[in-house]
Each structure stands twice: as C-alpha cells, then as structure tokens.
Design a protein around this motif. Structure first.
Motif, PDB file in Angstrom:
ATOM      1  N   ASP A 137      38.600  47.413  26.520  1.00  0.00           N
ATOM      2  CA  ASP A 137      37.242  46.876  26.596  1.00  0.00           C
ATOM      3  C   ASP A 137      37.272  45.416  27.029  1.00  0.00           C
ATOM      4  N   ILE A 138      38.238  44.677  26.486  1.00  0.00           N
ATOM      5  CA  ILE A 138      38.392  43.268  26.839  1.00  0.00           C
ATOM      6  C   ILE A 138      39.849  43.038  27.238  1.00  0.00           C
ATOM      7  N   GLY A 139      40.082  42.741  28.490  1.00  0.00           N
ATOM      8  CA  GLY A 139      41.429  42.445  28.969  1.00  0.00           C
ATOM      9  C   GLY A 139      41.577  40.946  29.167  1.00  0.00           C
ATOM     10  N   ILE A 140      42.489  40.328  28.431  1.00  0.00           N
ATOM     11  CA  ILE A 140      42.674  38.883  28.488  1.00  0.00           C
ATOM     12  C   ILE A 140      44.040  38.566  29.084  1.00  0.00           C
ATOM     13  N   VAL A 141      44.039  37.808  30.158  1.00  0.00           N
ATOM     14  CA  VAL A 141      45.274  37.457  30.851  1.00  0.00           C
ATOM     15  C   VAL A 141      45.596  35.996  30.579  1.00  0.00           C
ATOM     16  N   ILE A 142      46.796  35.751  30.050  1.00  0.00           N
ATOM     17  CA  ILE A 142      47.251  34.387  29.837  1.00  0.00           C
ATOM     18  C   ILE A 142      47.954  33.897  31.097  1.00  0.00           C
ATOM     19  N   SER A 143      47.367  32.918  31.753  1.00  0.00           N
ATOM     20  CA  SER A 143      47.951  32.335  32.962  1.00  0.00           C
ATOM     21  C   SER A 143      48.440  33.427  33.923  1.00  0.00           C
ATOM     22  N   PRO A 144      47.540  34.090  34.659  1.00  0.00           N
ATOM     23  CA  PRO A 144      47.903  35.217  35.529  1.00  0.00           C
ATOM     24  C   PRO A 144      49.058  34.897  36.464  1.00  0.00           C
ATOM     25  N   SER A 145      49.993  35.838  36.568  1.00  0.00           N
ATOM     26  CA  SER A 145      51.128  35.663  37.474  1.00  0.00           C
ATOM     27  C   SER A 145      50.652  35.795  38.920  1.00  0.00           C
ATOM     28  N   ALA A 146      51.482  35.299  39.835  1.00  0.00           N
ATOM     29  CA  ALA A 146      51.140  35.360  41.261  1.00  0.00           C
ATOM     30  C   ALA A 146      50.987  36.808  41.715  1.00  0.00           C
ATOM     31  N   ASN A 147      51.839  37.713  41.212  1.00  0.00           N
ATOM     32  CA  ASN A 147      51.762  39.116  41.623  1.00  0.00           C
ATOM     33  C   ASN A 147      50.472  39.779  41.148  1.00  0.00           C
ATOM     34  N   ILE A 148      50.027  39.448  39.929  1.00  0.00           N
ATOM     35  CA  ILE A 148      48.762  40.021  39.437  1.00  0.00           C
ATOM     36  C   ILE A 148      47.607  39.555  40.318  1.00  0.00           C
ATOM     37  N   LYS A 149      47.624  38.285  40.680  1.00  0.00           N
ATOM     38  CA  LYS A 149      46.546  37.748  41.527  1.00  0.00           C
ATOM     39  C   LYS A 149      46.531  38.440  42.891  1.00  0.00           C
ATOM     40  N   LYS A 150      47.714  38.667  43.450  1.00  0.00           N
ATOM     41  CA  LYS A 150      47.792  39.337  44.750  1.00  0.00           C
ATOM     42  C   LYS A 150      47.235  40.753  44.655  1.00  0.00           C
ATOM     43  N   LEU A 151      47.595  41.457  43.599  1.00  0.00           N
ATOM     44  CA  LEU A 151      47.102  42.834  43.419  1.00  0.00           C
ATOM     45  C   LEU A 151      45.599  42.852  43.210  1.00  0.00           C
ATOM     46  N   GLY A 152      45.076  41.839  42.521  1.00  0.00           N
ATOM     47  CA  GLY A 152      43.634  41.757  42.313  1.00  0.00           C
ATOM     48  C   GLY A 152      42.883  41.664  43.621  1.00  0.00           C
ATOM     49  N   GLY A 153      43.387  40.847  44.542  1.00  0.00           N
ATOM     50  CA  GLY A 153      42.733  40.714  45.834  1.00  0.00           C
ATOM     51  C   GLY A 153      42.769  41.983  46.653  1.00  0.00           C
ATOM     52  N   LEU A 154      43.807  42.803  46.439  1.00  0.00           N
ATOM     53  CA  LEU A 154      43.963  44.036  47.206  1.00  0.00           C
ATOM     54  C   LEU A 154      43.192  45.202  46.616  1.00  0.00           C
ATOM     55  N   PHE A 155      43.184  45.293  45.293  1.00  0.00           N
ATOM     56  CA  PHE A 155      42.609  46.479  44.641  1.00  0.00           C
ATOM     57  C   PHE A 155      41.245  46.224  43.990  1.00  0.00           C
ATOM     58  N   GLY A 156      40.672  45.076  44.225  1.00  0.00           N
ATOM     59  CA  GLY A 156      39.265  44.877  43.881  1.00  0.00           C
ATOM     60  C   GLY A 156      38.956  44.498  42.452  1.00  0.00           C
ATOM     61  N   PHE A 157      39.922  44.067  41.668  1.00  0.00           N
ATOM     62  CA  PHE A 157      39.568  43.563  40.335  1.00  0.00           C
ATOM     63  C   PHE A 157      39.609  42.040  40.365  1.00  0.00           C
ATOM     64  N   SER A 158      38.831  41.439  39.489  1.00  0.00           N
ATOM     65  CA  SER A 158      38.643  39.995  39.559  1.00  0.00           C
ATOM     66  C   SER A 158      39.041  39.312  38.256  1.00  0.00           C
ATOM     67  N   PHE A 159      39.198  38.001  38.343  1.00  0.00           N
ATOM     68  CA  PHE A 159      39.566  37.183  37.192  1.00  0.00           C
ATOM     69  C   PHE A 159      38.451  36.180  36.930  1.00  0.00           C
ATOM     70  N   VAL A 160      38.022  36.108  35.681  1.00  0.00           N
ATOM     71  CA  VAL A 160      36.943  35.200  35.296  1.00  0.00           C
ATOM     72  C   VAL A 160      37.384  34.413  34.069  1.00  0.00           C
TER      73      VAL A 160
END
Length: 558
Positions: free
Chosen positions: A491-514
């Motif tokens: 329900d709530i996904g909390i990312v501590i200091s997102p890694s570079a790979n997570i950020k890259k995957l976010g841009g490709l697969f459509g999930f975002s970081f707020v």
C-alpha cells in the motif's frame, strides 16, 4: 572537544545543527507542521501556537538581558541588537495575526511543553543549570562571560529549526499558491531577514565558545540538543482538532495487527553488504584454522590470499553480470502507462542470475567453517543506516502491539539478521532470507536457498499479507532493485535514497518517485477537504525519503 567535532567549513553552531538533523526531521512530520504546510490548519490551533511562541520570545528577551549582563563590552552591543530583533519579531507576529482579522488569546497561559522550554532557557541564561554542572565556578567576570554561551546554546535551536521548517514547507508549495492561508507566515520565517537573525545568534555562539574547555564545550552540546528536543516536543504537543494523516500508526493501529511493516535488509537496514561481511569473516576464520592445522601459504591447505582471490573473482563476476542483466532489461520498450505484470516479467532474468551466483558461492567453499559465534560477531560489527535500529526499537515497544514487522532479504544468513536486532521479541524473528547450512554447529559452506530474486521476494511478501488477519495497511521499505516489486505491491512503498538502477527502471516502466513529505501535504489537504486519502498498492508511485528518521516520524511520530 569530546564527541563534538568542528569542521573547517563552520563553527560549533553549524556542527551542532548538523548533529540535530534527525530531531528536525521529526518536527516536520508532526501533525501541526504538516497541517500548517497544507494550508488547512484550523485557525484556533494556529493562534494557540503563535501565542505560545510569543511566550518563548518573551523568555528569550529576558534571557538576552541576562546574557548581556554577563558579556564583555564587545559582545554587549551585538546581544542588545539581537534582543531588539526579538522584540520586533514579537510585534510582527501580532501584526500579521491582526491583518488576518484574528485575535490572540488573552492572558499569559503557557502550555506544558512551552513551560518546559522557557524554564530550561532561563535556567541556562541565569546560570542555575550551569552551577549545578560546575559548582563553585563563575565567580569572576571572565567566568561569567561563559554564561552567555550557554544561554545562546539554549536559544539558537528555536530560530534555526523555524527557519529550516519554513523553507521545507515553502519548497512544497505551488508557485501560484496564493490562496494558502498561512503563506505569508511561512514566507516571513523563510525570509532572508529571519535567516540573518538565526545566523547572527549562531555566529555569536561560535565566538563565545572559542575559549571554552573540552568539558565546557560538551556542556554546550548537551544544552543545544536538549533545547532542540524541547522545540520538537513543543511542535508535537500542539493541539490539533482535526484529523491528520500522521502519525500513520495512530490512524490505523488498534489491538489487532493492522499495520504490516516489511523491509529489505542489505543497503536498506545495513550500510554495507552483509554477503561481503560474511565472506570476509569466513575467509579469516578458514585461514586461521588452516594455520593452526599446520598449513602454510605454500602448502596444500587454503591460504588467506587464495580465498580472497576466489571471493574477489566471484564478486567481480557477479557485479559484471548483474549490470549486464540490468542493461538488457533497459532495452525493453518504454511503456506509456505503468504495468506491474510487465515489470515482473522484465525482472525474471535476475532470478537466474542470483541462483547461479549463489550456486557458485556454494561450490567455492568460501563460507565454509563459520561457527555461530562468528555469525554473532559479524552481526555486532555490521554497520546500520542511521536511525534504523531506533525505528525497530520503536516497533518493539509494548504500546505498538498492532504492528507486525518482517525482514525480507537475499542475505545468506537469517541468523546474522536475527543477531543484529538482538531482540527476544517474536516480531523480530520474522526474518525471511536464505540460511547457512551447519554440520555440528560449523557451516558447510552451502546455502539453504529461500529468497533469491525479486519474484521470490514478492511471493514471500504476498504470503505474509495473506497470512495476516484483519484489514492490514502494508508498508514496504527498501532501496534496491531486489525490493522493487514488493515496494510497488505494498500500500505504501518507501524508498530510502533510490539507487541509480531503480531510477532507470522507473523511467522505462512508468512508475514514479515522489518525496514523502510533499505527498503527505497533498493527502492532508484531501483529508480536510472531505476526501479520503487512499494508500493504494500498484499505483505506480513510490515515496522517497533520505533517512530512517523520516520513516520513523511518519509512522510513529515523535
């Protein structure tokens, strides 16, 4: 200077503020500050806080009078100038309130939190608390000048934290958000004039502490951090007559396990890779065992250098293959809308990679010969992310019975994880990871494989959710690709200091970081405007934080 280190880039005031970062974060997640940031704070709550703040300013002016009496001639003028600014600030407070058509409460009633702070401030300024610490001192004019430093150490946190909070709030406001009821107030505290006042107090504190002894500097630090805690407690104690989205546990916890918290371990809880630590301990242990058995470096037995070469080769090969796997995933076609199933399929190649890597570790014998005492030793020397242990200690408290906590990890040793938390509480036995295989208390070097991929982590997370009774609100805390599917499913996904790979995957697969705080501000508005802020899994949104202190403050409060 004891535990106080002053860098070349700043004096004692800056050093003390940096060491207070976690406390200031707790302040920004209080119901009062969050409601203020949303612009939906009830006016009665706002006026109550302003009235209490005026009580503090009155005490500050009194404390400056005391500090001036103890100061030498060079500092008297500066202190007098700062005191005039305090009095001017009091006038400004009243004028802003009157412009809005509000009236401050009558009388001189202070709430308990403010009384604690003003009593502490005046005790420091008068020398009462100082004489308890250093009896018999402060008889000479020179010794009395030190009292000014202690007074400023008690006052500086209030100005600094208000400047910090106002700027944090200002950063999440929309540029054209002129209908924000408290924007003028926030802007005034975030202004250059207010910042200059805070800096002037800190500069004087730096000057007054130059001649202090190590013990006296340590006392300055004690005063500063106590004052900071009292300021945070003040914000936390402010009466709120409306519903708020923080602390999360207060809104969702009850006598049942209604808040489910799951977390990754490596590079989320720990600041180092547990696999590398285990390998180092095992290599050293094997080398010592070999030498005690009569083997030397050139003999038939394993040498320290040989084992290190084996481990280094395995690690380098894993890193190279892992990055190549991520690069191949990034060749996928970019999606226009978040698709959870597509992401699951894209991450499946990581499963084969992790399984093959673990099998190579098995065959290498690098982990062979570890005793349980070695595991405990490694756990004691594992470095944690700042604030992580405090967060899990909060879960351990009896009043938090409605929290169910689990650790999900690729770690090779669940015993290592259990030992790091060193708790007899059953909730901290909820460790889902791989395990080392032992033969008569000595590890065989083989791994009992249970969690080896993002898919297997997700399956474990789903099983935990399904096995919990009642309507659970699930929170997953992670920071790497291995946590990604669980983060998005919770329900709530909390990312501590997102890694570079997570950020890259976010841009490709459509999930975002707020950022978590800005999201909470919006949800607080929704709540007061009659909506129901919904924490919904699979939304394609992950909340980012920079520290465990943010998570602690969000879920449990001060």
């Amino acid at each position: 200077m004891g535990g106080l280190m002053i860098g070349d880039e700043g004096g004692i005031a800056q050093s003390l503020w940096k060491k207070s970062t976690n406390k200031s974060i707790f302040a920004i997640y209080t119901p009062y500050i969050l409601s203020l940031a949303s612009g939906k704070l009830d006016s009665a709550s706002f006026l109550h806080c302003i009235f209490q703040d005026l009580r503090f300013l009155e005490a500050s002016a009194q404390a400056f009078d005391m500090a001036e009496e103890c100061s030498d001639d060079d500092d008297k003028a500066v202190i007098r100038k700062i005191r005039k600014r305090v009095l001017k600030k009091m006038t400004m407070f009243r004028s802003i309130v009157q412009e809005w058509g509000f009236e401050l409460p009558a009388g001189n009633i202070s709430d308990r939190a403010m009384i604690k702070y003003t009593d502490f401030l005046l005790a420091a300024a008068s020398g009462e608390s100082v004489r308890e610490k250093f009896p018999g001192k402060f008889a000479t004019p020179f010794e009395k000048t030190k009292l000014s430093a202690y007074a400023l150490a008690a006052m500086a946190p209030s100005m600094r934290i208000q400047s910090f909070l106002s700027k944090e709030i200002q950063a999440v406001l929309e540029p054209d958000e002129n209908n924000h009821l408290y924007k003028k107030w926030i802007d005034s505290l975030a202004s250059k004039k207010f910042e200059d006042s805070a800096s002037q107090i800190e500069e004087l504190l730096d000057k007054l502490t130059v001649s202090l002894t190590s013990e006296e500097l340590q006392f300055v630090e004690t005063i500063y951090h106590k004052a900071m805690q009292l300021q945070v407690d003040f914000f936390s104690a402010q009466p709120i007559i409306q519903n708020t989205v923080v602390p999360l546990y207060q809104a969702h916890g009850n006598d049942e396990h209604n808040v489910l918290i799951c977390s990754g371990f490596d590079m989320t809880c720990s600041a180092v890779d547990s696999g590398a630590l285990l390998a180092d301990v095992a290599i050293i242990k094997s080398s010592k065992t070999a030498k005690s058995s009569g083997y030397e470096s050139g003999g038939d037995g394993p040498s320290l250098d040989n084992l290190r070469d084996i481990w280094s080769g395995l690690h380098c090969q894993y890193v190279e293959e892992y990055e190549k796997c991520i690069d191949n995933i990034m060749l996928s076609e970019k999606v226009t809308k978040f698709d959870f199933e597509r992401l699951c399929n894209a991450l499946r190649p990581l499963s084969d990679l992790e399984k093959a890597a673990n099998l190579k570790v098995d065959n290498s014998g690098v982990l062979k010969g570890l005793h349980m005492d070695d595991i405990k030793w490694a756990a004691e020397h594992l470095i944690f992310q700042d604030g992580c242990l405090e967060f899990f200690q909060e879960i351990e408290k009896p009043e938090n019975v409605a929290v169910d906590a689990h650790i999900l990890s690729y770690c090779w040793s669940g015993d290592l994880i259990r030992s790091t938390f060193n708790s007899g509480d059953s909730r901290f036995r909820n460790v889902h990871s791989n395990e080392l295989i032992f033969d008569e208390s000595i590890s065989t070097g083989e791994i009992l494989k249970k969690v080896q991929s993002p898919i297997e982590k997700l399956q474990t997370f789903n099983n935990i959710c399904n096995n919990n009774n009642g309507p659970n609100l699930s929170v997953y805390i992670g920071g790497s690709v291995e946590d990604l599917l669980c983060l998005l499913k919770a329900d709530i996904g909390i990312v501590i200091s997102p890694s570079a790979n997570i950020k890259k995957l976010g841009g490709l697969f459509g999930f975002s970081f707020v950022p978590l705080f800005s999201s909470l501000v919006k949800k607080q508005r929704e709540l007061i405007e009659g909506g129901s802020p919904c924490w919904k899994g699979l939304s394609g949104t992950l909340y980012t934080v920079s520290s465990w202190a943010e998570i602690h403050a969000f879920i449990f409060g001060v």
